[in-house]
Design an enzyme around this catalytic site. Structure first.
Site, PDB file in Angstrom:
ATOM      1  N   SER A 154      28.595  -5.052   0.747  1.00  0.00           N
ATOM      2  CA  SER A 154      27.748  -5.381  -0.542  1.00  0.00           C
ATOM      3  C   SER A 154      27.112  -4.427  -1.248  1.00  0.00           C
ATOM      4  O   SER A 154      26.732  -3.140  -1.592  1.00  0.00           O
ATOM      5  CB  SER A 154      26.640  -5.851   0.479  1.00  0.00           C
ATOM      6  OG  SER A 154      25.729  -6.365  -0.526  1.00  0.00           O
TER       7      SER A 154
ATOM      8  N   LYS B 230      28.064  -8.714   7.583  1.00  0.00           N
ATOM      9  CA  LYS B 230      28.400  -9.214   5.761  1.00  0.00           C
ATOM     10  C   LYS B 230      27.816 -10.572   5.501  1.00  0.00           C
ATOM     11  O   LYS B 230      27.404 -11.301   4.558  1.00  0.00           O
ATOM     12  CB  LYS B 230      28.942  -8.727   5.476  1.00  0.00           C
ATOM     13  CG  LYS B 230      30.028  -8.730   3.214  1.00  0.00           C
ATOM     14  CD  LYS B 230      28.521  -8.978   2.954  1.00  0.00           C
ATOM     15  CE  LYS B 230      28.693  -8.058   1.502  1.00  0.00           C
ATOM     16  NZ  LYS B 230      29.413  -9.980   0.934  1.00  0.00           N
TER      17      LYS B 230
ATOM     18  N   HIS C 117      24.383 -11.655   6.129  1.00  0.00           N
ATOM     19  CA  HIS C 117      24.066 -11.084   4.987  1.00  0.00           C
ATOM     20  C   HIS C 117      24.094 -11.701   4.208  1.00  0.00           C
ATOM     21  O   HIS C 117      22.763 -12.511   2.779  1.00  0.00           O
ATOM     22  CB  HIS C 117      24.652  -9.432   4.646  1.00  0.00           C
ATOM     23  CG  HIS C 117      24.059  -9.378   3.385  1.00  0.00           C
ATOM     24  ND1 HIS C 117      24.605  -9.629   1.852  1.00  0.00           N
ATOM     25  CD2 HIS C 117      23.312  -7.993   2.926  1.00  0.00           C
ATOM     26  CE1 HIS C 117      24.650  -8.656   1.002  1.00  0.00           C
ATOM     27  NE2 HIS C 117      23.724  -8.461   1.308  1.00  0.00           N
ATOM     28  N   ASN C 118      25.629 -12.533   3.908  1.00  0.00           N
ATOM     29  CA  ASN C 118      25.228 -13.394   2.879  1.00  0.00           C
ATOM     30  C   ASN C 118      24.690 -15.072   2.727  1.00  0.00           C
ATOM     31  O   ASN C 118      24.232 -15.350   1.926  1.00  0.00           O
ATOM     32  CB  ASN C 118      26.718 -13.806   1.796  1.00  0.00           C
ATOM     33  CG  ASN C 118      27.374 -12.319   1.268  1.00  0.00           C
ATOM     34  OD1 ASN C 118      26.714 -11.098   1.436  1.00  0.00           O
ATOM     35  ND2 ASN C 118      28.700 -12.538   0.705  1.00  0.00           N
TER      36      ASN C 118
ATOM     37  N   GLU D 161      20.877 -13.334   1.937  1.00  0.00           N
ATOM     38  CA  GLU D 161      20.862 -13.685   0.343  1.00  0.00           C
ATOM     39  C   GLU D 161      21.163 -14.994   0.076  1.00  0.00           C
ATOM     40  O   GLU D 161      19.839 -14.927  -1.408  1.00  0.00           O
ATOM     41  CB  GLU D 161      22.718 -13.189  -0.298  1.00  0.00           C
ATOM     42  CG  GLU D 161      23.106 -12.704  -1.602  1.00  0.00           C
ATOM     43  CD  GLU D 161      24.332 -12.464  -1.709  1.00  0.00           C
ATOM     44  OE1 GLU D 161      24.419 -11.072  -1.628  1.00  0.00           O
ATOM     45  OE2 GLU D 161      25.180 -13.486  -2.397  1.00  0.00           O
TER      46      GLU D 161
HETATM   47  C1  6PG Z   1      27.299  -8.393  -2.350  1.00  0.00           C
HETATM   48  C2  6PG Z   1      27.380 -10.294  -2.339  1.00  0.00           C
HETATM   49  C3  6PG Z   1      29.584  -9.802  -3.222  1.00  0.00           C
HETATM   50  C4  6PG Z   1      28.854 -11.500  -4.463  1.00  0.00           C
HETATM   51  C5  6PG Z   1      28.845 -12.830  -3.457  1.00  0.00           C
HETATM   52  C6  6PG Z   1      28.937 -13.826  -4.260  1.00  0.00           C
HETATM   53  O1  6PG Z   1      26.714  -8.370  -1.160  1.00  0.00           O
HETATM   54  O2  6PG Z   1      27.988  -7.424  -2.945  1.00  0.00           O
HETATM   55  O3  6PG Z   1      27.065 -10.423  -1.757  1.00  0.00           O
HETATM   56  O4  6PG Z   1      29.222 -10.008  -1.752  1.00  0.00           O
HETATM   57  O5  6PG Z   1      28.333 -11.213  -4.923  1.00  0.00           O
HETATM   58  O6  6PG Z   1      30.249 -13.071  -2.667  1.00  0.00           O
HETATM   59  O7  6PG Z   1      28.777 -14.832  -3.891  1.00  0.00           O
HETATM   60  P1  6PG Z   1      28.918 -16.641  -4.169  1.00  0.00           P
HETATM   61  O8  6PG Z   1      30.015 -16.772  -5.746  1.00  0.00           O
HETATM   62  O9  6PG Z   1      29.177 -17.242  -3.346  1.00  0.00           O
HETATM   63  O10 6PG Z   1      27.289 -16.400  -4.856  1.00  0.00           O
END
Ligand code: 6PG
Length: 509
Positions: free
Chosen positions: A140, A211, A214-215, A218
């Site tokens: 990430s 991860k 995490h997303n 996010e």
């Molecule tokens: C990270 C981000 C990275 C990416 C996402 C965006 O932790 O660096 O999460 O993995 O920016 O995959 O995801 P979306 O396109 O689903 O918003």
């Protein structure tokens, strides 16, 4: 570290944005890298950047380009470590198969650093057992993170981890003793002190699962910030730049985070072509690659309440209905009420709403991981997870230090909301969340994650819920049975609801 005969410590397959930057990061930490990409221009671009950034004290290239997978394998010391940074899905299997056909050996470690679905990582570890060591490491931090220090979430075979650990710890982001990121953005001058934002998370898919969670967080964090912006803009009539300045102030307090920092910057940017705030020129139709959706699906499958993360996914989906929304905007009117709250009061409430909802979103993310560890037989260390998210990753935030402290003090903490610190914060600041939801409802501003956060908080802290009535309804129409408050847990009863005298039957369990 120059090795004999042009031997390299680590190989990279895929030199797109993430591959190139992670390779340069390893080179800065003294590792000799071999790189391959089907697109020769990407190889050339990586080599050119390495040459340009190479410190004058180093006379040989730190990254070597390869023409084929066999060439790459020939350049690596054994056991070979090969990092894949290719699109998630079939390309990962295809490359593993090709590597095997090109001479990869059973001791060699193939590390998938893409955003792979954790079930694929579990499957691949089994599929390639005794042929190669398949290891997952989620990364990430985007482009800058990969270049100067990402958060790395490794999962896989424990012996392979021992081999990878020094490299991963070298290139990962670092934080100081207070959990504050130590950042350098100067090529050739990497940060070497501090605590690395990486830790072994468990076997097979554990790293990719963490991860994914995490997303999911996010997605929630980003949507919450967007809703705060929407409320501030609609209720106060503030310009994007004014909200950007407000977010800059908020970034100095409990909301301090990378996402607030970049949002403050975004909101103050102007479109070169029109001179309008750039954010107003961007179409309001959100993309998604799938990781947030996977988190919502996994939570739903395990029966974990994660409404904020779900709503964040749905909010993106709703935003894409551009034409339908334009049509509905003409047809569906909102009956709204003006608020008599003063600007300072509105700002303070929205600030606190964002903070409380953020705590709830993180609580949901950790609950999802807690359920997953039973499901997949992992032993996740939640303090370690919070620690490695303090730097490098997209959700890095000061309050991850508080989460680290909460799980360090109580590794078996039932829910983050029950940690003394967070329970006190919620007691003190929840009025903001309640008021923000009132403002939104009165003004007809969609704030699904704020609403969901409040519902989660109120639901979780309710000793009594109307699920008794729900159980009665289920039993009424489907004889699905229910438990009684005055009987032992697990004892099931059924009532013949439509018969005179409503005879109740105890169902043997
Ligand atoms: C990270 C981000 C990275 C990416 C996402 C965006 O932790 O660096 O999460 O993995 O920016 O995959 O995801 P979306 O396109 O689903 O918003």
């Amino acid at each position: 570290m120059t090795l004999p005969n042009h031997r390299c410590n680590i190989g990279f397959i895929g030199l797109g944005v993430m591959g190139k930057n992670l390779a340069l990061n390893l080179a800065d930490h003294g590792y000799q890298v071999a790189g391959f990409d089907l697109d020769k221009n990407k190889v050339a671009d990586t080599l050119a950047t390495e040459a340009q950034e190479r410190p004058s004290s180093i006379t040989v290239p730190r990254i070597i380009g390869c023409d084929s997978l066999a060439d790459l394998l020939g350049k690596l010391v054994k056991p070979r470590v090969i990092v894949l940074l290719v699109p998630a899905g079939n390309p990962v299997d295809a490359i593993c198969d090709e590597l095997l056909a090109s001479g990869l050996e059973a001791d060699d470690i193939v590390v998938d650093c893409g955003n792979s679905e954790w079930t694929d990582t579990i499957r691949r570890e089994k599929k390639y057992k005794n042929q190669l060591k398949f290891f997952g490491t989620a990364v990430s931090g985007g482009e800058v993170g990969a270049r100067f220090g990402p958060s790395l979430m490794p999962g896989g075979d424990a012996d392979s981890w021992q081999y990878l650990k020094p490299m991963w710890e070298a290139v990962a982001a670092k934080v100081d003793a207070n959990g504050q990121p130590l950042e350098s953005r100067i090529p050739g001058q990497p940060i070497t002190e501090g605590e690395p934002c990486t830790a072994y998370l468990g076997p097979n898919g554990a790293g990719h699962y963490v991860k994914m969670a995490h997303n999911g967080i996010e997605y929630a964090d980003m949507q919450l910030i967007c809703e705060a912006y929407h409320l501030l803009r609609s209720l106060l009539g503030y310009s994007p730049a004014q909200i950007g300045q407000l977010f800059e102030q908020w970034n100095l307090g409990v909301l301090n985070s990378y996402l607030i920092e970049i949002t403050a910057d975004i909101l103050q940017q102007v479109d070169n072509k029109t001179g309008a705030p750039l954010v107003d020129i961007i179409l309001d139709s959100a993309g998604q690659k799938g990781t947030g959706r996977w988190t919502a699906i996994s939570a739903t499958q395990m029966g974990v309440p994660a409404g904020i993360i779900n709503e964040a996914v749905y909010a993106r989906a709703l935003s894409t209905l551009t034409e339908q929304r334009a049509h509905a905007a003409q047809k569906l009117t909102a009956v709204t009420e003006p608020t008599d709250a003063q600007a300072d009061e509105i700002k303070a409430h929205i600030h606190d709403a964002l903070y409380c909802a953020k705590i709830c979103a993180y609580a949901q993310g950790f609950q999802i991981m807690k359920a997953a560890q039973s499901e997949y037989d992992w032993q996740l260390n939640f303090a370690d997870i919070a620690k490695i998210w303090r730097g490098g990753c997209i959700i890095r935030a000061s309050f991850l230090q508080k989460i680290t402290a909460a799980f360090t003090a109580q590794p078996e903490l039932e829910n983050l909301l029950l940690a003394d610190y967070f329970a006190e914060q919620l007691a003190e600041k929840q009025t903001g969340l309640r008021q923000a939801v009132v403002f939104a409802a009165q003004a007809g501003i969609p704030t699904p994650t704020f609403f969901s956060a409040l519902a989660y908080f109120d639901g979780y802290r309710s000793e009594v819920l109307p699920a008794n009535l729900l159980q009665a309804q289920r039993d009424y129409f489907g004889a699905h049975t229910y438990e009684r408050v005055d009987a032992s847990r697990g004892e099931k009863f059924h009532t013949n609801w439509q018969q005179t005298g409503r005879p109740e039957v105890k169902i043997s369990t």
